[in-house]
Enzyme design. Structure first.
Site, mmCIF file in Angstrom:
data_model
loop_
_atom_site.group_PDB
_atom_site.id
_atom_site.type_symbol
_atom_site.label_atom_id
_atom_site.label_comp_id
_atom_site.label_asym_id
_atom_site.label_seq_id
_atom_site.Cartn_x
_atom_site.Cartn_y
_atom_site.Cartn_z
ATOM 1 N N THR A 1 -16.526 9.098 -19.286
ATOM 2 C CA THR A 1 -17.366 8.488 -18.245
ATOM 3 C C THR A 1 -16.864 8.882 -16.861
ATOM 4 O OG1 THR A 1 -17.757 6.639 -19.724
ATOM 5 C CG2 THR A 1 -18.349 6.298 -17.429
ATOM 6 N N ALA A 2 -15.541 8.965 -16.713
ATOM 7 C CA ALA A 2 -14.953 9.329 -15.420
ATOM 8 C C ALA A 2 -15.360 10.740 -14.996
ATOM 9 C CB ALA A 2 -13.433 9.222 -15.485
ATOM 10 N N GLU B 1 -9.060 4.762 -13.406
ATOM 11 C CA GLU B 1 -7.979 4.346 -14.311
ATOM 12 C C GLU B 1 -8.522 4.501 -15.723
ATOM 13 O OE1 GLU B 1 -5.690 2.997 -16.743
ATOM 14 O OE2 GLU B 1 -6.476 1.028 -16.222
ATOM 15 N N CYS C 1 -5.331 -0.467 -22.306
ATOM 16 C CA CYS C 1 -5.029 0.951 -22.048
ATOM 17 C C CYS C 1 -3.520 1.216 -22.071
ATOM 18 C CB CYS C 1 -5.636 1.396 -20.719
ATOM 19 S SG CYS C 1 -5.152 0.327 -19.366
#
Length: 489
Positions: free
Chosen positions: A237-238, A255, A289
């Site tokens: 997605t980033a 992040e 994460c």
């Protein structure tokens, strides 16, 4: 659904310009511990984002001209209101996300409260720089101003915790906000919106638009009046966010995922190391994460470690998240559960050994939770470094344990993935701890502990784990624009 059925469902609304606004279409949100739809979330798009950005733009002049102290008092009031409703927030987070009530009560909601208090206080203590050039008769100084409308996109694993970690510094610095929580976990964000007016947050300073990443998130990222995006989520997605925001030259804080190693040397204190490493592998169902998913154990203690680690993992109780004695709740969705299970199947197909958990031990669930998305803590051994189970982020209660011989070798292997978010090192030798910590490609290294956070210090990753850092100074730098001013006298 019949009328009677739909009345029982919680229906969320967007929060725009200080008011709750209904949406024309909705998405179903599931209770992960039962598999039932329990909530309807707005399926927002361009129109809703447009309205939210306009409200945020209109509120910017007033909010940005308030003094840091005024903003500090409002943030502290908001923290007090969330803390006052801590139990209700914890219950909602547990039901919506599948995490245990214990984790929501002790980690998620207290941390959300702390995020507001921390940035309320830190905003009062930043200083700007000044230099002199006597020979030129000049003084230079810097000044910092809020950037404008901040677009904040937060994930489903720690919903309110990570949303407030973005909202708090953004508004403390004088920006206004359009936030988009995950469509799978929107309830606590909606509950927080109900407290904003009472806390004294002016209308339009915090706007929350609910919906899908591909629609609502995309509209936010592409909006020309949103100069800055803070995103927590997947690397995939980033990449999309980076591409879509590039034409507008937006500033990004990303992040992303991790494939975090724990390195356990033969002089580690196993009485501390084993319970902590079980926690760092399986806390929040492994959906953090920062969770440990590759455990490298020095050969001399490998078999003892494995035996004790598996015994400890088997003690973790999986079941109804609202039961305070449960350690492992439900995974976020049916699709995610299938994905996590598929990694265990791949490992078995490659000849790795599954020592406990998925497919090995029976999973007994209470009657009401038979259709929920549960999985036991799973430990895999004898897996090759190049296996997808050692290379890709699984994001579930699965960890791989492998042996190593030398310090040199383990550093190379620990660094041999595309990610670089967090690492843990276990050793009684202080020289070795420093040496290894320096050489790991990782934004955070914990030694002889895990997840001890000081919000003053930078948080973020290297490589595919993201861009930028957030923390007291780092968030301040990200959420403000710096200007150098030169005065000749």
């Amino acid at each position: 659904p019949t009328m009677a059925h739909s009345q029982a469902l919680l229906v969320l609304e967007n929060f725009i310009g200080g008011k709750f606004v209904p949406c024309s279409s909705y998405i179903d949100s599931y209770n992960p511990s039962t598999g039932d739809v329990y909530c309807r979330v707005p399926d927002s798009g361009k129109e809703e984002v447009e309205a939210a950005v306009k409200a945020a733009k209109d509120a910017f002049p007033i909010w940005s001209s308030k003094s840091p102290l005024e903003r500090c008092q409002i943030l502290n009031k908001l923290a007090d209101l969330i803390e006052h409703d801590l139990e209700a927030f914890a219950q909602a987070e547990s039901k919506d996300q599948g995490k245990t009530i214990t984790f929501a009560r002790t980690v998620d909601i207290p941390r959300a409260v702390h995020n507001f208090r921390f940035f309320a206080s830190s905003i009062l203590h930043h200083v700007t720089e000044c230099t002199e050039m006597p020979t030129m008769g000049c003084v230079h100084y810097t000044s910092r101003a809020p950037v404008g409308v901040a677009g904040l996109i937060s994930p489903w694993n720690l919903p309110l915790y990570l949303l407030t970690w973005k909202i708090a510094p953004a508004i403390a610095c004088g920006n206004t906000v359009v936030a988009k929580p995950s469509e799978m976990t929107s309830v606590t964000a909606w509950m927080m919106c109900k407290l904003l007016e009472k806390a004294g947050v002016p209308a339009g300073v915090v706007n929350v638009v609910f919906g899908m990443g591909g629609k609502a998130g995309e509209a936010l990222v592409c909006h020309p009046d949103v100069p800055l995006i803070s995103f927590t989520g997947s690397t995939l997605t980033a990449q999309r966010i980076t591409e879509r925001s590039a034409p507008h030259c937006k500033r990004l804080s990303l992040e992303l995922g991790g494939k975090n190693p724990a390195i356990i040397f033969d002089d580690a204190d196993l009485s501390q190391c084993i319970p902590t490493t079980v926690r760092s592998s399986f806390a929040n169902q492994g959906e953090i994460c920062l969770c440990t998913s590759r455990i490298f154990v020095q050969r001399g203690i490998y078999s003892e470690f494995l035996k004790r680690f598996v015994a400890e993992a088997k003690k973790w109780k999986t079941g109804n998240p609202s039961d305070p004695t449960v350690d492992v709740g439900a995974l976020i969705s049916k699709e995610h559960l299938e994905k996590v299970r598929s990694y265990v199947k791949k490992a078995q197909a490659e000849g790795a050994r599954v020592l406990c958990g998925e497919g090995v031990d029976p999973l007994a669930l209470p009657p009401g939770n038979q259709k929920g998305y549960f999985m036991l803590p799973t430990v895999i051994a004898e897996v090759k470094d190049e296996s997808c189970c050692m290379q890709e982020e699984i994001f579930g209660p699965v960890t791989c344990v492998v042996a190593f011989d030398t310090e040199e070798e383990v550093i190379k292997r620990a660094n041999g993935v595309k990610y670089g978010l967090a690492a843990t090192v276990w050793s009684g030798n202080v020289g070795r701890v420093h040496r290894v910590a320096h050489r790991l490609q990782s934004g955070l290294v914990w030694t002889n502990c895990w997840l001890v956070r000081d919000l003053n210090l930078p948080f973020g990753g290297m490589k595919a784990s993201g861009i930028g850092r957030e923390g007291a100074k780092d968030s301040y730098e990200f959420f403000t624009e710096v200007k150098t001013i030169t005065i000749k006298h």
